[in-house]
Design an enzyme around this catalytic site. Structure first.
Site, PDB file in Angstrom:
ATOM      1  N   ASP A   4     123.354  -9.793  58.905  1.00 40.26           N
ATOM      2  CA  ASP A   4     124.414  -8.985  59.476  1.00 40.26           C
ATOM      3  C   ASP A   4     125.764  -9.286  58.823  1.00 40.26           C
ATOM      4  OD1 ASP A   4     125.880 -11.053  60.989  1.00 40.26           O
ATOM      5  OD2 ASP A   4     124.142 -11.097  62.296  1.00 40.26           O
ATOM      6  N   TYR A   5     126.738  -8.476  59.142  1.00 41.32           N
ATOM      7  CA  TYR A   5     128.053  -8.501  58.491  1.00 41.32           C
ATOM      8  C   TYR A   5     128.703  -9.874  58.541  1.00 41.32           C
ATOM      9  CZ  TYR A   5     132.737  -6.695  57.282  1.00 41.32           C
ATOM     10  OH  TYR A   5     133.954  -6.444  56.684  1.00 41.32           O
TER      11      TYR A   5
END
Length: 318
Positions: A181-182
Site C-alpha cells: 500500500d501507499y
C-alpha cells in the site's frame, strides 16, 4: 544487479593422453549494467529442503530420481547440457560433466546421468540439486525496495509516484507482483515472467512473507500481543494468523515487531494490529519466500541472483 552469465571454455570434451578431460575454467561476463567482471561462487552446495508444488498448488516431491539417457528430451540442434550449466555459472564444462554424472541434474523432471544430451535452454526445465535454473535470457525478475508514498501500479490517475520510474531502467517490460500500500515500503518483485508472477500471487501457493512493524507502545507492547498474533485474530473478512511473531525492539515509547505470514489479503498486517488496538506508524516488507530485501536502499533495484530465483522457483514447483 544483473545476474552473471558464464561461458564455458576448454574445447569439446576430448581427452588427453592421461584420459583426463581437458578444460579451462569458464569466464563470467559482467552485469548488464556494464560493471567490471566479477568471480561467481560455485553453486554446488545443495539448497535447503524445499517443498515442490504442482500447477494447482498441491505439495509434491522432488523430480524423479530415476536416471535417464538422452532420448525424448534430446533436442536436435540444441545446446549440450554441460555447456548450458557452464554458461549458467556452475564452473568449467568438466565440472558440469561431474554434476551430471553424480545425478544432480534433471531435465524436465528426469535426472540425467549420461553426457552429451542436447536441450533447448529457453523451453526446457533444468534443475541442479532440486533448484530450477532460469535459462531464458528474455525473462527478468528484480527486487525493488519500494519507498513510502509510491503507488503499487504502473499509472496513478491522481498523479502520485508510481512504479514506472523504477521499471523504465530495464529494457524488458516489467510488471509488479502483488502490491504494497501507499504508506508501506520494502520488498516488491518486478518481473516479465507470467507463470512466476501467477504462482507468487495465487493463494494456493501461500508463499511466506515477513514484515517489520513499528507502532506507538507507551510502556512497551502488552505481553499478549505477540501471542494473539500467533494464535489468530478476528477480522471483518475472516480470521488471520501469523506464522511467527516476535518483538525486535522497544524503548518504552515505541515498539518494533516482526511478523511472518502466508496470507496476502489487502492490508492484512495493518488490520491485524488494529484489531488489537495498535495503529502502525511504519511497515516494511523484508522477505518474500527465500528472497531478502537486505540492505537495498529505498528506490534501488537489483536482479535476483541465480540461487534466489532457483530456490523461489523450486518452492513454487517450477
Amino acid at each position: 544487479m544483473a545476474g552473471p552469465r558464464g561461458q564455458g571454455a576448454g574445447g569439446d570434451g576430448r581427452k588427453d593422453a592421461s584420459g583426463e578431460g581437458r578444460g579451462r575454467r569458464g569466464g563470467h561476463r559482467g552485469a548488464r549494467t556494464g560493471t567490471s567482471r566479477q568471480r561467481r561462487r560455485s553453486a554446488f552446495t545443495p539448497p535447503r529442503t524445499v517443498t515442490l508444488r504442482d500447477d494447482e498448488g498441491r505439495k509434491g516431491t522432488t523430480p524423479a530420481a530415476a536416471g535417464s539417457e538422452p532420448g525424448d528430451d534430446h533436442q536436435e540442434g540444441g545446446e549440450r547440457l554441460q555447456k548450458v550449466l557452464a554458461r549458467a555459472g556452475f564452473g568449467s564444462r568438466r565440472a558440469c560433466e561431474a554434476l551430471i554424472a553424480q545425478g544432480r541434474v534433471s531435465v524436465d523432471g528426469e535426472i540425467v546421468t549420461e553426457q552429451g544430451l542436447r536441450i533447448d535452454a529457453a523451453t526446457q526445465a533444468v534443475h541442479v540439486d532440486g533448484r530450477r535454473l532460469q535459462l531464458d535470457e528474455k525473462k527478468l525478475t528484480v527486487v525493488l525496495n519500494k519507498p513510502r508514498h509510491v503507488v503499487s501500479a504502473m499509472h496513478d490517475p491522481e498523479g502520485r509516484r508510481d512504479l514506472t520510474e523504477f521499471t523504465e531502467r530495464y529494457d524488458q517490460r516489467l510488471y509488479h507482483v502483488g502490491r504494497l500500500d501507499y504508506e508501506t515500503e520494502g520488498l516488491l518483485l518486478l518481473t516479465n515472467d507470467g507463470e512466476l508472477a501467477h504462482r507468487l500471487t495465487h493463494p494456493s501457493f501461500a508463499v511466506e512473507k515477513t514484515y517489520v512493524c513499528r507502532f506507538d507502545a507507551p510502556g512497551g507492547p502488552p505481553r499478549g500481543l505477540v501471542k494473539a498474533l500467533r494464535d489468530g485474530v478476528e477480522l471483518e473478512d475472516g480470521p488471520a494468523r501469523a506464522d511467527r511473531a516476535r518483538v525486535l525492539a522497544q524503548d518504552g515509547r515505541e515498539a518494533v515487531v516482526e511478523v511472518s505470514l502466508h496470507e496476502g489479503r489487502n492490508r492484512i498486517v495493518r488490520r491485524m494490529f488494529a484489531s488489537q488496538g495498535f495503529e502502525l506508524t511504519g511497515l516494511m516488507r523484508t522477505r518474500i519466500g527465500p528472497v531478502l530485501l537486505g540492505d537495498l536502499a529505498p528506490g534501488a533495484t537489483r536482479e535476483l541472483t541465480g540461487r534466489e530465483l532457483g530456490t523461489l522457483m523450486a518452492e513454487l514447483g517450477l
